[in-house]
Enzyme design. Structure first.
Site, mmCIF file in Angstrom:
data_model
loop_
_atom_site.group_PDB
_atom_site.id
_atom_site.type_symbol
_atom_site.label_atom_id
_atom_site.label_comp_id
_atom_site.label_asym_id
_atom_site.label_seq_id
_atom_site.Cartn_x
_atom_site.Cartn_y
_atom_site.Cartn_z
ATOM 1 N N ASP A 223 42.290 43.911 47.383
ATOM 2 C CA ASP A 223 41.408 45.011 46.367
ATOM 3 C C ASP A 223 41.820 46.755 46.378
ATOM 4 O O ASP A 223 41.064 47.588 47.330
ATOM 5 C CB ASP A 223 40.126 44.797 46.162
ATOM 6 N N GLU B 78 46.854 42.226 43.113
ATOM 7 C CA GLU B 78 46.321 41.941 40.988
ATOM 8 C C GLU B 78 47.414 42.985 40.777
ATOM 9 O O GLU B 78 48.397 43.625 40.850
ATOM 10 C CB GLU B 78 45.577 43.199 40.739
ATOM 11 N N ASP C 206 34.098 45.743 45.235
ATOM 12 C CA ASP C 206 35.360 45.543 45.258
ATOM 13 C C ASP C 206 35.655 43.943 46.591
ATOM 14 O O ASP C 206 36.986 43.998 46.494
ATOM 15 C CB ASP C 206 36.552 46.789 45.762
#
Ligand SMILES: [Zn+2]
Length: 508
Positions: free
Chosen positions: A256, A348, A435
């Site tokens: 992340d 992501e 996170d």
């Protein structure tokens, strides 16, 4: 809808292949003599001239046809359209260059002063820009793109050589010289030994050299065709014949990209920002304040910038370059480590361009800008490095609610403002760093990907859906990685449904 999870294809073959052929760039800072610097500048100017010339030809042709159409001239009688291919534009250039590239006062053509490669390079860039624009316009390429713009003197100076005498100068033993067509042997600021070893061993072939002027320094980037040894895989972690082509290793890491930290791993490791980032940011702010006290250019009043303003701008550019170099180096080290240590990396796929445009106070400032830049860069590096290593890569759909999902019980929160740094689950009471929770959710996606579930995107985020109405359908790119896409019709309106249920619905 079967495109929630994007899996890097062609990973199974990596276990058997001895190595794969890839294109890599080797960049060296140059240390040219004043004469050589003049020639480099001249070649880059020639490149820009040819680019602008080609763009002008195409634009004039398009404008002419548009004008004719407005007078109801039938399509068959319009001015014939000009071919945009680099080949035909170059052919056209060669027929007119003696009339076009001429010194107006003396009438002597100036084009022979530069290598013909500089003109070819400009024309090729223009053709590529036009073809990208056309692909975006007709939907063959994602995103929107304006008509190519003319290069101006503020644009990066650059010029590509594809033929002629180019490469490393290996004789003499110092390995600190490169050969460029027309410009000659140029000293480099650092040793070229890494590339030299490969070229002398015959495992690398230099295809082209691009010189450019960045951050006050000349540099050359060699595009090199070379073989990368596939990563030595542990036999016990290799599962052959897996349906998705994803290697089912035993170690998965979710990454992340944070604002406070550079990245947070699902292992709980927090990767700090580069050490000197804060100091560099401070220096940048100081210089920007200094620039604001000096006389800058003003288009309305035709105010010319002062010498002192220009000097400050030069320093601002230098600091920007240094920040960029530091971060790039840092990110490279991080992504290399991730790919070396883990069998599958999950990242992501956020819409970086869209993120910067909206958002309140939490989404402003240098930190945020750097975060956004790091974001795309980490994904880009991890994508090609996992490809080289033959390890797994999972790119989560951009609609996957990684921050809002509970990594313990999969319940999705309706809202989680950016300033809330600790994730607390209302359903099971799970508490974790925001996170880290997101990274855990991403890591869990790898199991979904290998398990054959079709979608990891539950697309419950109605707000995001309203903000982004124009989303193109999934496109499988040439490298076998499908671009992320939100499921259109199935998107709900923010009901907290368990993640597992959602996957079941999608795989029906
Ligand atoms: Zn929970």
């Amino acid at each position: 809808m079967a495109t929630g999870v994007i899996v890097a294809a062609d990973t199974d073959s990596a276990a058997t292949e001895p190595g794969r052929s890839v294109i890599r760039a080797f960049v060296y800072v140059l240390d040219p003599t004043p004469d050589q610097a003049t020639m480099l500048r001249s070649h880059c100017g020639a490149q820009r001239y040819a680019y602008n010339w080609a763009l002008d030809q195409v634009q004039a042709n398009l404008d002419q046809r548009t004008a004719e159409r407005s007078y109801d001239i039938p399509d068959s009688e319009l001015t014939p359209s000009l071919s945009w291919s680099a080949y035909s534009l170059r052919k056209h250039w060669n027929t007119v260059k003696n009339a076009v590239a001429v010194n107006r006062e003396t009438g002597v053509p100036w084009w022979p002063e530069n290598s013909k490669e500089s003109y070819s390079s400009g024309i090729a860039n223009c053709a590529a820009a036009l073809s990208n624009w056309n692909a975006a316009r007709t939907g063959k390429r994602q995103g929107t793109m304006g008509f190519p713009r003319f290069g101006n003197k503020q644009a990066v100076l650059s010029c590509r050589f594809t033929t002629g005498a180019l490469g490393l100068v290996t004789g003499g033993g110092d390995r600190r010289h490169v050969q460029l067509p027309r410009i000659g042997v140029v000293k480099t600021a650092e040793s070229t030994r890494k590339l030299a070893r490969k070229t002398t061993a015959g495992t690398a072939r230099i295809r082209s050299a691009t010189v450019s002027f960045r951050g006050g320094r000349w540099q050359v980037s060699f595009s090199v065709e070379t073989t990368i040894p596939a990563r030595a895989l542990h036999p016990e972690t290799v599962v052959t014949g897996s349906a998705t082509g994803l290697r089912r290793g035993n170690s998965v890491v979710g990454v992340d990209v944070g604002v406070k930290h550079l990245a947070v791993l699902s292992t709980g490791e927090m990767i700090e920002n580069p050490k000197h980032a804060r100091r560099q940011a401070k220096a940048l702010r100081r210089l920007q304040r200094q620039a604001s006290r000096r006389t800058g250019p003003d288009r309305r009043t035709n105010q010319e910038p002062s010498k002192r303003w220009l000097r400050t701008q030069g320093r601002v550019r230098q600091v920007h370059t240094r920040i960029g170099n530091t971060r790039r180096d840092y990110l490279h080290k991080l992504t290399t480590r991730l790919v070396e240590e883990f069998d599958t990396v999950v990242v992501e796929n956020l819409n970086v361009a869209g993120m910067t445009r909206s958002g309140g106070v939490d989404k402003k400032g240098l930190n945020r800008a750097l975060h956004d830049a790091a974001f795309g860069e980490i994904r880009r590096q991890v994508t090609y490095k996992t490809g080289w290593a033959g390890t797994g890569l999972v790119v989560a759909d951009r609609w996957f609610p990684s921050s809002k999902t509970c990594s313990n019980c999969s319940v999705v929160k309706a809202k989680l403002p950016l300033k809330v740094r600790v994730f607390t689950c209302d359903a099971c009471g799970f508490r974790s760093d925001r996170d880290h929770n997101a990274a855990l959710n991403l890591a869990a996606l790898a199991a979904v990907a290998t398990g054959g579930a079709s979608s990891a995107s539950c697309g419950r985020d109605g707000k995001e859906a309203r903000r982004k109405p124009n989303v193109r359908p999934a496109v499988v790119r040439a490298d076998g990685i499908a671009a992320g896409t939100p499921p259109g019709g199935e998107r709900g309106r923010g009901n907290p449904v368990a993640h597992d249920e959602c996957i079941k619905q999608h795989s029906k």
